[in-house]
Write a protein that holds these residues in place. Structure first.
Motif, PDB file in Angstrom:
ATOM      1  N   TRP A   5       0.853  -1.188   0.000  1.00  0.00           N
ATOM      2  CA  TRP A   5       0.000   0.000   0.000  1.00  0.00           C
ATOM      3  C   TRP A   5       0.886   1.234   0.000  1.00  0.00           C
ATOM      4  N   PRO A   6       0.668   2.196  -0.905  1.00  0.00           N
ATOM      5  CA  PRO A   6       1.490   3.407  -0.931  1.00  0.00           C
ATOM      6  C   PRO A   6       1.409   4.162   0.389  1.00  0.00           C
ATOM      7  N   SER A   7       2.490   4.871   0.713  1.00  0.00           N
ATOM      8  CA  SER A   7       2.535   5.586   1.987  1.00  0.00           C
ATOM      9  C   SER A   7       1.416   6.613   2.099  1.00  0.00           C
ATOM     10  N   GLN A 220       2.968  -1.011  -6.548  1.00  0.00           N
ATOM     11  CA  GLN A 220       2.011  -0.706  -5.478  1.00  0.00           C
ATOM     12  C   GLN A 220       0.807  -1.623  -5.509  1.00  0.00           C
ATOM     13  N   GLY A 221       0.702  -2.460  -6.516  1.00  0.00           N
ATOM     14  CA  GLY A 221      -0.432  -3.370  -6.575  1.00  0.00           C
ATOM     15  C   GLY A 221      -1.709  -2.704  -6.990  1.00  0.00           C
ATOM     16  N   ALA A 222      -1.657  -1.518  -7.609  1.00  0.00           N
ATOM     17  CA  ALA A 222      -2.854  -0.844  -8.063  1.00  0.00           C
ATOM     18  C   ALA A 222      -2.899  -0.884  -9.573  1.00  0.00           C
ATOM     19  N   GLY A 223      -4.001  -0.413 -10.108  1.00  0.00           N
ATOM     20  CA  GLY A 223      -4.129  -0.375 -11.564  1.00  0.00           C
ATOM     21  C   GLY A 223      -4.748  -1.636 -12.100  1.00  0.00           C
ATOM     22  N   ARG A 224      -4.876  -1.713 -13.393  1.00  0.00           N
ATOM     23  CA  ARG A 224      -5.543  -2.850 -14.011  1.00  0.00           C
ATOM     24  C   ARG A 224      -4.530  -3.775 -14.656  1.00  0.00           C
ATOM     25  N   ARG A 225      -4.852  -5.040 -14.644  1.00  0.00           N
ATOM     26  CA  ARG A 225      -3.997  -6.025 -15.273  1.00  0.00           C
ATOM     27  C   ARG A 225      -4.004  -5.840 -16.780  1.00  0.00           C
TER      28      ARG A 225
END
Length: 235
Positions: A5-7, A220-225
């Protein structure tokens, strides 16, 4: 909380953790008013963290449908209970769509079939055991909701271990609710255990879906695949 998770998002996660801790402490202590005040705030804070991380809006929607269910279930009465169950059901539909869109098959046909049979057995056994003790007007709605809930938990397997754990915890939490409606013997402070498993379920589902939706180069584990590799210049 995970380091992925981003800070900038972590204050929202801290707020979620503090709210959850206060809510659970209130349930354990029997502080009903504080419990009622903190419960509806949990999922909106987690939804805000998901959006701040760049997660799919549909995931935030699933969490907000959970907030609707949380709020309605505090009111009481069969009609409002059914409305709350419908709100949770809408959240499960969101999770099903998210896991189908961003997840991946859990294995070959044999493995998928084995998991499917296991979840089907759990569903059938739970409904069969609860059925005689449920109020007559709630039997069909609870059975239908249980089918959708189990389908969501099975579908969450596609989004990885975290989402799968979240689906199982959601199954456990709602089974505890159903056992209370059926007037089965309850654990001490039953609402504490219901909300402990529920809050953990929603966080695990959110984390699992975010990771499944992430592109392979997104730290960061965000965004779309990415659904297909970028085009390369031909030689």
């Amino acid at each position: 909380m995970t380091a992925r998770w981003p800070s900038a998002v972590r204050p929202l996660l801290v707020a979620f953790a503090v709210l959850a801790a206060v809510h659970l402490a209130a349930l354990a202590a029997g502080a009903t008013t504080l419990g009622h005040l903190t419960k509806p705030a949990l999922m909106p804070v987690l939804a805000a963290a998901v959006l701040a991380r760049g997660g799919p809006p549909l995931l935030a929607g699933a969490l907000l449908f959970g907030c609707g269910g949380d709020t309605l279930l505090q009111v009481g009465g069969d009609t409002v209970f059914l409305a709350g169950m419908a709100s949770f059901a809408a959240g499960h539909v969101c999770y099903l769509l998210l896991c189908a869109r961003h997840g991946a098959p859990v294995g070959g046909r044999a493995r998928t079939g084995a998991f499917g049979c296991a979840y089907a057995v759990v569903l059938a056994a739970t409904v069969a055991l609860l059925w005689p003790d449920l109020p007559a007007d709630l039997r069909i709605p609870v059975a239908g909701y249980s089918l959708l809930l189990t389908a969501m938990a099975f579908g969450a397997l596609r989004a990885g271990a975290r989402a799968a754990a979240g689906g199982l915890l959601f199954l456990l939490s709602d089974t505890l609710i159903a056992s209370g409606i059926a007037h089965w013997p309850q654990l001490p402070a039953p609402q504490f255990w219901i909300m402990l498993t529920y809050a953990a379920a929603q966080f695990a589902l959110a984390e699992g879906v975010l990771r499944a939706a992430a592109g392979p180069g997104d730290p960061q584990g965000a965004g779309r695949r990415t659904t297909r590799p970028p085009e390369t210049a031909s030689a």
